[in-house]
Design a protein around this motif. Structure first.
Motif, PDB file in Angstrom:
ATOM      1  N   LEU A  17       0.840  -1.205   0.000  1.00 29.25           N
ATOM      2  CA  LEU A  17       0.000   0.000   0.000  1.00 29.25           C
ATOM      3  C   LEU A  17       0.869   1.246   0.000  1.00 29.25           C
ATOM      4  O   LEU A  17       0.629   2.184  -0.758  1.00 29.25           O
ATOM      5  N   VAL A  18       1.892   1.232   0.836  1.00 27.82           N
ATOM      6  CA  VAL A  18       2.787   2.391   0.919  1.00 27.82           C
ATOM      7  C   VAL A  18       3.470   2.612  -0.421  1.00 27.82           C
ATOM      8  O   VAL A  18       3.531   3.733  -0.929  1.00 27.82           O
ATOM      9  N   VAL A  19       3.955   1.522  -1.021  1.00 25.89           N
ATOM     10  CA  VAL A  19       4.648   1.647  -2.308  1.00 25.89           C
ATOM     11  C   VAL A  19       3.722   2.255  -3.356  1.00 25.89           C
ATOM     12  O   VAL A  19       4.078   3.209  -4.052  1.00 25.89           O
ATOM     13  N   PHE A  20       2.494   1.732  -3.419  1.00 27.78           N
ATOM     14  CA  PHE A  20       1.583   2.215  -4.454  1.00 27.78           C
ATOM     15  C   PHE A  20       1.174   3.656  -4.208  1.00 27.78           C
ATOM     16  O   PHE A  20       1.070   4.454  -5.136  1.00 27.78           O
ATOM     17  N   GLN A  21       0.958   3.953  -2.935  1.00 26.77           N
ATOM     18  CA  GLN A  21       0.611   5.320  -2.581  1.00 26.77           C
ATOM     19  C   GLN A  21       1.727   6.251  -3.050  1.00 26.77           C
ATOM     20  O   GLN A  21       1.481   7.273  -3.679  1.00 26.77           O
ATOM     21  N   ALA A  22       2.956   5.828  -2.765  1.00 31.54           N
ATOM     22  CA  ALA A  22       4.103   6.659  -3.139  1.00 31.54           C
ATOM     23  C   ALA A  22       4.193   6.793  -4.651  1.00 31.54           C
ATOM     24  O   ALA A  22       4.445   7.873  -5.170  1.00 31.54           O
ATOM     25  N   VAL A  23       3.962   5.683  -5.355  1.00 27.69           N
ATOM     26  CA  VAL A  23       4.057   5.726  -6.811  1.00 27.69           C
ATOM     27  C   VAL A  23       3.088   6.765  -7.360  1.00 27.69           C
ATOM     28  O   VAL A  23       3.442   7.573  -8.217  1.00 27.69           O
ATOM     29  N   PHE A  24       1.869   6.775  -6.827  1.00 30.74           N
ATOM     30  CA  PHE A  24       0.880   7.692  -7.376  1.00 30.74           C
ATOM     31  C   PHE A  24       1.065   9.121  -6.863  1.00 30.74           C
ATOM     32  O   PHE A  24       0.969  10.057  -7.628  1.00 30.74           O
ATOM     33  N   VAL A  25       1.349   9.245  -5.561  1.00 31.72           N
ATOM     34  CA  VAL A  25       1.429  10.591  -5.003  1.00 31.72           C
ATOM     35  C   VAL A  25       2.729  11.288  -5.408  1.00 31.72           C
ATOM     36  O   VAL A  25       2.722  12.432  -5.846  1.00 31.72           O
ATOM     37  N   TRP A  26       3.859  10.580  -5.297  1.00 37.97           N
ATOM     38  CA  TRP A  26       5.140  11.215  -5.614  1.00 37.97           C
ATOM     39  C   TRP A  26       5.273  11.476  -7.100  1.00 37.97           C
ATOM     40  O   TRP A  26       5.925  12.431  -7.517  1.00 37.97           O
ATOM     41  N   ALA A  27       4.686  10.594  -7.894  1.00 37.58           N
ATOM     42  CA  ALA A  27       4.868  10.742  -9.333  1.00 37.58           C
ATOM     43  C   ALA A  27       4.066  11.921  -9.865  1.00 37.58           C
ATOM     44  O   ALA A  27       4.429  12.518 -10.871  1.00 37.58           O
ATOM     45  N   GLU A  28       3.004  12.269  -9.149  1.00 37.01           N
ATOM     46  CA  GLU A  28       2.083  13.298  -9.637  1.00 37.01           C
ATOM     47  C   GLU A  28       2.778  14.607 -10.030  1.00 37.01           C
ATOM     48  O   GLU A  28       2.633  15.060 -11.166  1.00 37.01           O
ATOM     49  N   PRO A  29       3.545  15.238  -9.094  1.00 36.33           N
ATOM     50  CA  PRO A  29       4.164  16.517  -9.480  1.00 36.33           C
ATOM     51  C   PRO A  29       5.102  16.373 -10.681  1.00 36.33           C
ATOM     52  O   PRO A  29       5.087  17.209 -11.589  1.00 36.33           O
ATOM     53  N   ALA A  30       5.875  15.271 -10.685  1.00 37.95           N
ATOM     54  CA  ALA A  30       6.810  15.078 -11.790  1.00 37.95           C
ATOM     55  C   ALA A  30       6.056  14.895 -13.103  1.00 37.95           C
ATOM     56  O   ALA A  30       6.468  15.405 -14.148  1.00 37.95           O
ATOM     57  N   MET A  31       4.937  14.160 -13.017  1.00 40.47           N
ATOM     58  CA  MET A  31       4.166  13.943 -14.241  1.00 40.47           C
ATOM     59  C   MET A  31       3.559  15.246 -14.740  1.00 40.47           C
ATOM     60  O   MET A  31       3.524  15.510 -15.941  1.00 40.47           O
ATOM     61  N   ASP A  32       3.079  16.077 -13.785  1.00 45.12           N
ATOM     62  CA  ASP A  32       2.541  17.380 -14.176  1.00 45.12           C
ATOM     63  C   ASP A  32       3.612  18.205 -14.858  1.00 45.12           C
ATOM     64  O   ASP A  32       3.364  18.876 -15.861  1.00 45.12           O
ATOM     65  N   LEU A  33       4.813  18.140 -14.282  1.00 45.01           N
ATOM     66  CA  LEU A  33       5.921  18.913 -14.816  1.00 45.01           C
ATOM     67  C   LEU A  33       6.236  18.480 -16.245  1.00 45.01           C
ATOM     68  O   LEU A  33       6.436  19.312 -17.135  1.00 45.01           O
ATOM     69  N   ILE A  34       6.269  17.153 -16.454  1.00 38.18           N
ATOM     70  CA  ILE A  34       6.553  16.642 -17.797  1.00 38.18           C
ATOM     71  C   ILE A  34       5.454  17.085 -18.759  1.00 38.18           C
ATOM     72  O   ILE A  34       5.716  17.518 -19.877  1.00 38.18           O
ATOM     73  N   ASP A  35       4.215  17.011 -18.264  1.00 39.32           N
ATOM     74  CA  ASP A  35       3.078  17.412 -19.090  1.00 39.32           C
ATOM     75  C   ASP A  35       3.225  18.874 -19.513  1.00 39.32           C
ATOM     76  O   ASP A  35       3.066  19.224 -20.686  1.00 39.32           O
ATOM     77  N   GLN A  36       3.567  19.705 -18.524  1.00 32.02           N
ATOM     78  CA  GLN A  36       3.748  21.130 -18.836  1.00 32.02           C
ATOM     79  C   GLN A  36       4.901  21.328 -19.806  1.00 32.02           C
ATOM     80  O   GLN A  36       4.816  22.127 -20.736  1.00 32.02           O
ATOM     81  N   GLY A  37       5.960  20.572 -19.574  1.00 33.28           N
ATOM     82  CA  GLY A  37       7.131  20.664 -20.446  1.00 33.28           C
ATOM     83  C   GLY A  37       6.776  20.316 -21.879  1.00 33.28           C
ATOM     84  O   GLY A  37       7.189  21.001 -22.818  1.00 33.28           O
ATOM     85  N   VAL A  38       5.997  19.245 -22.027  1.00 36.12           N
ATOM     86  CA  VAL A  38       5.586  18.813 -23.363  1.00 36.12           C
ATOM     87  C   VAL A  38       4.765  19.908 -24.030  1.00 36.12           C
ATOM     88  O   VAL A  38       4.993  20.258 -25.190  1.00 36.12           O
ATOM     89  N   HIS A  39       3.828  20.469 -23.266  1.00 39.61           N
ATOM     90  CA  HIS A  39       3.003  21.541 -23.834  1.00 39.61           C
ATOM     91  C   HIS A  39       3.832  22.772 -24.176  1.00 39.61           C
ATOM     92  O   HIS A  39       3.601  23.420 -25.185  1.00 39.61           O
ATOM     93  N   TRP A  40       4.804  23.061 -23.323  1.00 42.97           N
ATOM     94  CA  TRP A  40       5.669  24.209 -23.562  1.00 42.97           C
ATOM     95  C   TRP A  40       6.455  24.015 -24.859  1.00 42.97           C
ATOM     96  O   TRP A  40       6.508  24.900 -25.697  1.00 42.97           O
ATOM     97  N   CYS A  41       7.025  22.813 -25.005  1.00 45.51           N
ATOM     98  CA  CYS A  41       7.787  22.500 -26.218  1.00 45.51           C
ATOM     99  C   CYS A  41       6.895  22.663 -27.440  1.00 45.51           C
ATOM    100  O   CYS A  41       7.285  23.292 -28.438  1.00 45.51           O
TER     101      CYS A  41
END
Lengths: 746, 96
Positions: free
Chosen positions: A307-331
């Motif tokens: 549970l902890v691992v999955f929680q971390a995968v989803f919660v920690w990945a969120e900001p990084a994924m948003d950042l990548i998303d923004q980066g892609v849109h910026w490009c």
């Protein structure tokens, strides 16, 4: 002496769990490369080391217990050692890694390795663990008993590494004599005779030829027998049979003879050099295991950890994924701003940047998941998890080792497929890889969320405790699990039939995980993924882009374009904030959508959608849904955007709450959609369910297929995965639609 | 304490024909035994022997059942028997 320094090829060999890979990392540092041996699914790990002017090419062989080759791992190890592996220089030096806390058992493999006659150094690893268990080893005595240099190392603390490098230098500069074999004289004689008959005896050199002859003689029905005899003169075959006959008549059972001789040798060396200080005390590992392997408490802790691992995968990945998303849109924005409209810009923006960016966005999840897997593996917990889950997994015909890859697939099938490397048995590994994509990954959630919210009535049961929408979502997860279990059972009974090798798993002592190892592992896997994204996924993205873009007929779109120019010009003249400006803006948006829609209809993809309509009709879909589904084959989450385009929901407006607004608008549009030319609503519960079931089971992920190709080293398995999952999805969606329609669910 | 018990009773038990070998997983937690015999396909039996499970090797049960965890020379090993493959052991009696 030549002027160019020669490169020495060094093979690292040892039992599993001896810390061999950690030692390899300590020696090679960042200069390591992970790949596959040609034609097989065995991981090939090589690295470079330069020490005191000498250059070494290091090869980390798979962990094994014996050189009597039967599994692919063992075959590769033997091939590398005897210089049969294509594309690899023959091995010059051998580092045999031995676990000090398991010395006697580890000596068995060492005694086989010494038969190679290659200069060998023994890395006596984990002396600290042995000390904890009350085992003291006299290293100089061991060196004398073995007849080869022994270096004490503690790989995870990086102790003894420089000594090991020095030992390698000494081996390279003066190849020392190698001790004799513990095998009975009669067997050794036969081996000598056979080695002269080997096809390439001269090229191999006397020592390697002798080793090859020995394994050929001893491994009855083994790998070498098949490999060497298939293309060798008849003389060798007869000589081998005759030699076995002679030994048989003398009462020698070959397997038993080797076991007994090496076991006796190991026992003698061990008793001569190791001392057990009194009865064993319960170690920290024992105390932890009392809890962690407990049927109830251990399982509860496993659930908690996951549970902890999955929680971390989803919660920690969120900001990084948003950042990548923004980066892609910026490009994409940058390219759009700097380039004139045309095919090239569209290729760059829609094909390459959005296509690859859409897959790249999963990198944070993959990296975090692998970080946890590496930590859990390194500290020794993974083996316990495999033990706890073995009972469950063995019912499906797999072993506990398949648990983690399958669990990872709930986040994303890509790390799941890659993590299947921990499953040594090839049949189990392939089964795990083939069924992992059926489990509900996070990319399916947007599709589920959209369709469930739009079409499943929000009814509550048990006083609101259970909702129909929630139950539908749970049902889809369950569907994935049931499908995976069923297919695993089916594959194990058909494609991968045969007696599984014994399930034997060492539970290593617990230790503090090394951050360094974990980071290496994450980087290694991330690079594999990126290489995939940079090549295959890029190619697929470009293909799909072309299917949407071509045939590009500006003529048919000209009236729309002309009106757009007029509106744009007027927009610049009106005052900001005036009602006319809003009006014009709306018209511009509308024109934009019309333009997209028209292009879509005439594109290759649109034509495919219309062409396949007869095929998807029985599922309750029209050509537009067919189109959206076809477009989502490279990446299933794309379907939400495609539906938005097809059903005219408009682009996402920017700003606060825009996402929810756009989603609500798309839901409205879908609810209002009708069969073309009629008032009959297109979507209903049966259609929504059939789409959901299709998405639950279909292999709509080019990245996963690319990774399967990478891991299995063949196109056969991704093609098979695609075919069986698509077939399964079609049949299941068909049944769902027909049954729910018949039941009259509207 | 257990180790002392084992070393005292192990060989004696192994030599007593009355004490028939039992499947490994049936040992109780903490009970020791000596490997008597491995049944199964020759290649799988060979594999277990190469792993270090020789006849006469002392083992101690940690978690009985199937799969079970047992101790082999200080380290723990997890093993699952199946219809074909099983490890039979002479139990060191805890009865005494």
């Amino acid at each position: 002496m030549s002027l160019l320094p020669r490169t020495w090829t060094v093979a690292l060999i040892g039992n599993p769990n001896t810390g061999k890979s950690t030692l390899f990392s300590a020696l090679a540092g960042i200069y390591q490369h992970v790949g596959n041996y040609p034609g097989v699914t065995v991981e090939k790990k090589t690295g470079r080391l330069e020490s005191d002017g000498q250059r070494y090419e290091l090869v980390d062989l798979p962990g094994l217990y014996s050189l009597a080759a039967r599994s692919r791992d063992e075959m590769v190890a033997v091939d590398v050692l005897v210089g049969n592996e294509p594309g690899m220089a023959p091995v010059d030096l051998v580092v045999c890694v031995v676990d000090a806390s398991n010395l006697q058992r580890n000596l068995y493999l060492l005694s086989q390795v010494l038969e190679l006659g290659l200069p060998t150094v023994v890395a006596l690893n984990m002396l600290d663990v042995a000390a904890c268990q009350g085992i003291a080893i006299d290293v100089p005595r061991l060196e004398k008993a073995l007849g080869v240099p022994v270096v004490a190392t503690q790989a995870h603390k990086r102790l003894g590494i420089s000594e090991l490098k020095k030992a390698l230098e000494r081996l390279a500069s003066n190849s020392p004599a190698v001790p004799g074999s513990p095998l009975p004289e009669a067997i050794r004689d036969e081996c000598r005779n056979l080695s002269a008959l080997l096809p390439a005896a001269d090229a191999l050199g006397p020592a390697r030829a002798a080793f090859l002859a020995q394994r050929l003689l001893l491994d009855v029905d083994g790998y070498l027998e098949r490999a060497v005899l298939s293309d060798s003169p008849v003389g060798l075959r007869d000589a081998l049979a005759a030699a076995r006959d002679r030994l048989g008549q003398a009462g020698t059972d070959l397997r038993q003879a080797e076991l007994a001789a090496r076991h006796e040798w190991s026992r003698r060396v061990y008793t001569d050099t190791a001392r057990n200080s009194g009865p064993r005390r319960a170690t920290r590992t024992d105390k932890l295991d009392q809890l962690l392997t407990h049927r109830v408490w251990g399982t509860a802790i496993l659930v908690l950890v996951m549970l902890v691992v999955f929680q971390a995968v989803f919660v920690w990945a969120e900001p990084a994924m948003d950042l990548i998303d923004q980066g892609v849109h910026w490009c994409a924005g940058q390219v759009e701003a700097r380039m004139a409209e045309g095919a090239l810009r569209s290729l760059l923006v829609d094909g390459i940047i959005h296509g690859v960016g859409g897959v790249f966005i999963f990198l944070p999840q993959i990296a975090i998941l692998f970080f946890f897997i590496a930590i859990l593996e390194d500290c020794g917990y993974l083996a316990r998890a495999a033990y706890l889950m073995d009972k469950l997994m063995s019912r499906v015909g797999l072993s506990g080792k398949s648990f983690l890859p399958m669990l990872s697939s709930f986040a994303c099938a890509i790390p799941g497929v890659m993590a299947a490397r921990v499953v040594e048995n090839e049949r189990d590994r392939l089964t795990t890889i083939l069924v992992s994509p059926l489990l509900t990954c996070s990319a399916r959630l947007p599709v589920y969320a959209l369709l469930i919210a739009a079409f499943i009535p929000s009814r509550g049961y048990l006083g609101g405790l259970l909702s129909l929408q929630g139950l539908t979502l749970a049902g889809l997860y369950l569907l994935g699990i049931v499908a995976a279990v069923t297919m695993a059972l089916l594959f194990k009974r058909t494609l991968f039939r045969g007696a599984s090798p014994p399930f034997l798993l060492e539970l290593p002592s617990y230790k503090l995980p090394s951050l360094r190892t974990a980071v290496y592992r994450v980087v290694e896997r991330a690079l594999i993924f990126l290489r995939c994204a940079g090549t295959l996924i890029l190619a697929v993205s470009v293909l799909v882009w072309a299917a949407v873009y071509y045939p590009h007929d500006p003529q048919s779109l000209a009236p729309l374009r002309a009106r757009q120019v007029v509106v744009e010009q007027e927009l610049q003249t009106v005052a900001a904030g005036s009602p006319r400006q809003t009006e014009l803006q709306q018209e511009l948006d509308h024109l934009q959508r019309q333009w997209v829609e028209q292009q879509q209809r005439q594109s290759i993809l649109g034509r495919i959608g219309q062409w396949i309509e007869p095929v998807v009709r029985p599922l309750g879909w029209d050509w537009r849904i067919g189109c959206a589904v076809v477009a989502s084959f490279p990446a299933r989450e794309v379907v939400v955007a495609t539906l938005g385009v097809i059903f005219n929901a408009g682009d996402d407006p920017a700003g606060e709450g825009a996402k929810e607004e756009a989603e609500a608008r798309l839901q409205d549009k879908l609810q209002q959609a009708t069969w073309e030319g009629t008032d009959r609503p297109l979507f209903g519960i049966p259609v929504a369910l059939s789409i959901l079931v299709f998405f639950a089971l279909c292999a709509q992920c080019a990245a996963t297929l690319a990774v399967i190709r990478r891991e299995t080293n063949s196109w056969r398995w991704p093609a098979f995965t695609f075919a069986y999952m698509t077939g399964l999805a079609y049949v299941a969606a068909l049944v769902t639609y027909q049954v729910t329609s018949w039941l009259g669910w509207a | 304490m257990r180790m002392i018990l084992t070393s005292r009773t192990g060989p004696a038990v192994a030599n007593t024909p009355v004490n028939a070998p039992i499947p490994l997983r049936r040992l109780t937690a903490g009970q020791s035994g000596q490997i008597a015999h491995i049944t199964g396909r020759a290649e799988h039996v060979h594999r277990l022997r190469e792993f270090g499970l020789h006849d006469g090797t002392e083992i101690e049960m940690f978690r009985p059942g199937n799969p079970c965890i047992f101790r082999l020379a200080g380290n723990k090993v997890c093993f699952r028997a199946d219809d074909l493959l099983d490890v039979l052991v002479f139990p060191a009696g805890l009865r005494c």
